[in-house]
Design a protein around this motif. Structure first.
Motif, PDB file in Angstrom:
ATOM      1  N   PRO A  28       0.718  -0.985  -0.039  1.00  0.00           N
ATOM      2  CA  PRO A  28      -0.087   0.036   0.224  1.00  0.00           C
ATOM      3  C   PRO A  28       0.902   1.347   0.101  1.00  0.00           C
ATOM      4  N   HIS A  29       1.167   1.546  -1.237  1.00  0.00           N
ATOM      5  CA  HIS A  29       2.258   2.660  -1.340  1.00  0.00           C
ATOM      6  C   HIS A  29       1.731   4.178  -0.937  1.00  0.00           C
ATOM      7  N   THR A  30       2.355   5.045  -0.332  1.00  0.00           N
ATOM      8  CA  THR A  30       1.880   6.188  -0.002  1.00  0.00           C
ATOM      9  C   THR A  30       2.367   7.106  -1.234  1.00  0.00           C
ATOM     10  N   ASP A 111       6.284   7.408  -2.175  1.00  0.00           N
ATOM     11  CA  ASP A 111       6.769   8.978  -2.325  1.00  0.00           C
ATOM     12  C   ASP A 111       7.417   9.276  -1.172  1.00  0.00           C
ATOM     13  N   PHE A 112       8.787   9.959  -1.518  1.00  0.00           N
ATOM     14  CA  PHE A 112       9.749  10.380  -0.577  1.00  0.00           C
ATOM     15  C   PHE A 112       9.790  12.106  -0.698  1.00  0.00           C
ATOM     16  N   ILE A 120       9.925  12.458  -4.677  1.00  0.00           N
ATOM     17  CA  ILE A 120      10.551  11.428  -5.270  1.00  0.00           C
ATOM     18  C   ILE A 120       9.871  10.031  -5.571  1.00  0.00           C
ATOM     19  N   THR A 121       9.319   9.686  -6.629  1.00  0.00           N
ATOM     20  CA  THR A 121       8.747   8.693  -6.609  1.00  0.00           C
ATOM     21  C   THR A 121       9.430   7.345  -7.216  1.00  0.00           C
ATOM     22  N   ARG A 221       8.185   2.380   6.549  1.00  0.00           N
ATOM     23  CA  ARG A 221       7.984   3.964   5.812  1.00  0.00           C
ATOM     24  C   ARG A 221       9.130   4.695   5.953  1.00  0.00           C
ATOM     25  N   THR A 222       9.401   5.408   5.034  1.00  0.00           N
ATOM     26  CA  THR A 222      10.757   6.373   5.075  1.00  0.00           C
ATOM     27  C   THR A 222      10.522   7.929   4.858  1.00  0.00           C
ATOM     28  N   ALA A 223       9.352   8.381   4.881  1.00  0.00           N
ATOM     29  CA  ALA A 223       9.111   9.750   4.763  1.00  0.00           C
ATOM     30  C   ALA A 223       9.687  10.654   5.829  1.00  0.00           C
ATOM     31  N   HIS A 224       9.726  10.093   7.075  1.00  0.00           N
ATOM     32  CA  HIS A 224      10.496  10.957   8.243  1.00  0.00           C
ATOM     33  C   HIS A 224      11.761  10.728   8.275  1.00  0.00           C
TER      34      HIS A 224
END
Length: 233
Positions: A28-30, A111-112, A120-121, A221-224
């Protein structure tokens, strides 16, 4: 598990393609929603086997322009009216001379939101043939094939104090580790002269966790993730 042991990973591009498609279909990508100040970029986590085991392509950017001399993945800005997968395929050809098609795309990751202002996708793909690899000297300083088994190894991710986010030539191998849940900074230590921070390090880390190791998406998850100051430009 021994700290330098290598988990079992796909032994061919076809095996990787089957594994990645199955895991990414259920991922479930964000997505970061559009906004007036958002600029979009797409990169390709592209797996090939060129006279060796299945490996993901990592590049060092040319020592000029944006992100000069930094580690990266093939990719760049998404043009107006262009889909992110189309942009990733186009950039792969422009930077490395490789041709991918929509059939080579296996899925996408989160997305980052990079500190540079780009979202960045990351698109995941596999190519059966990489013989046309021809790096563009205007954009690429060097090309590196990172063995999937190496990327999956336990001793690759390190979490360090943000003060240890130094450039490669000054890397401190004794940097103090910090817990993942703290304010640590990720270092993907892939080789003696190849330590990669976010954003690229974050994309490689999620690729490893989700695609190679099949871990729970909600723990990957990596956004943080923190980013060194020099990646803001």
């Amino acid at each position: 598990m021994d700290p330098i042991s290598r988990p079992r990973v796909p032994e061919s591009v076809n095996d990787f393609r089957e594994l990645a498609r199955g895991r990414l279909d259920g991922f479930p990508h964000t997505e970061v929603p559009d906004a007036p100040d958002i600029r979009r970029a797409a990169v390709l986590l592209c797996v090939v086997a060129q006279d060796g085991p299945p490996s993901v392509i990592v590049i060092k950017r040319a020592y000029r322009g944006r992100n000069a001399g930094q580690w990266g993945l093939p990719g760049g800005r998404v043009d107006d009216g262009e889909a992110v997968a189309q942009a990733a395929i186009r950039e792969l050809h422009e930077e490395l001379g490789l041709t991918a098609t929509p059939a080579d795309i296996l899925g996408r990751l989160d997305d980052f939101p990079a500190a540079s202002g780009f979202v960045i996708t990351p698109i995941v793909a596999a190519l059966a043939d990489a013989t046309e690899l021809r790096p563009s000297p205007a954009e690429v300083h060097s090309v590196h094939l990172v063995d999937l088994a190496r990327l999956a190894a336990d001793d690759v991710p390190h979490w360090v104090h943000p003060n240890d986010a130094v450039r490669q030539h000054a890397l401190r191998p004794d940097a103090t580790a910090v817990p993942l849940e703290g304010a640590g900074l990720l270092q993907m230590r892939l080789a003696d002269n190849m330590t990669i921070h976010a954003p690229t390090g974050a994309l490689l880390w999620q690729f490893r966790e989700v695609v190679l190791l099949g871990r729970d998406p909600h723990t990957a998850r990596t956004a943080h993730f923190a980013q060194p100051d020099w990646t803001r430009h």
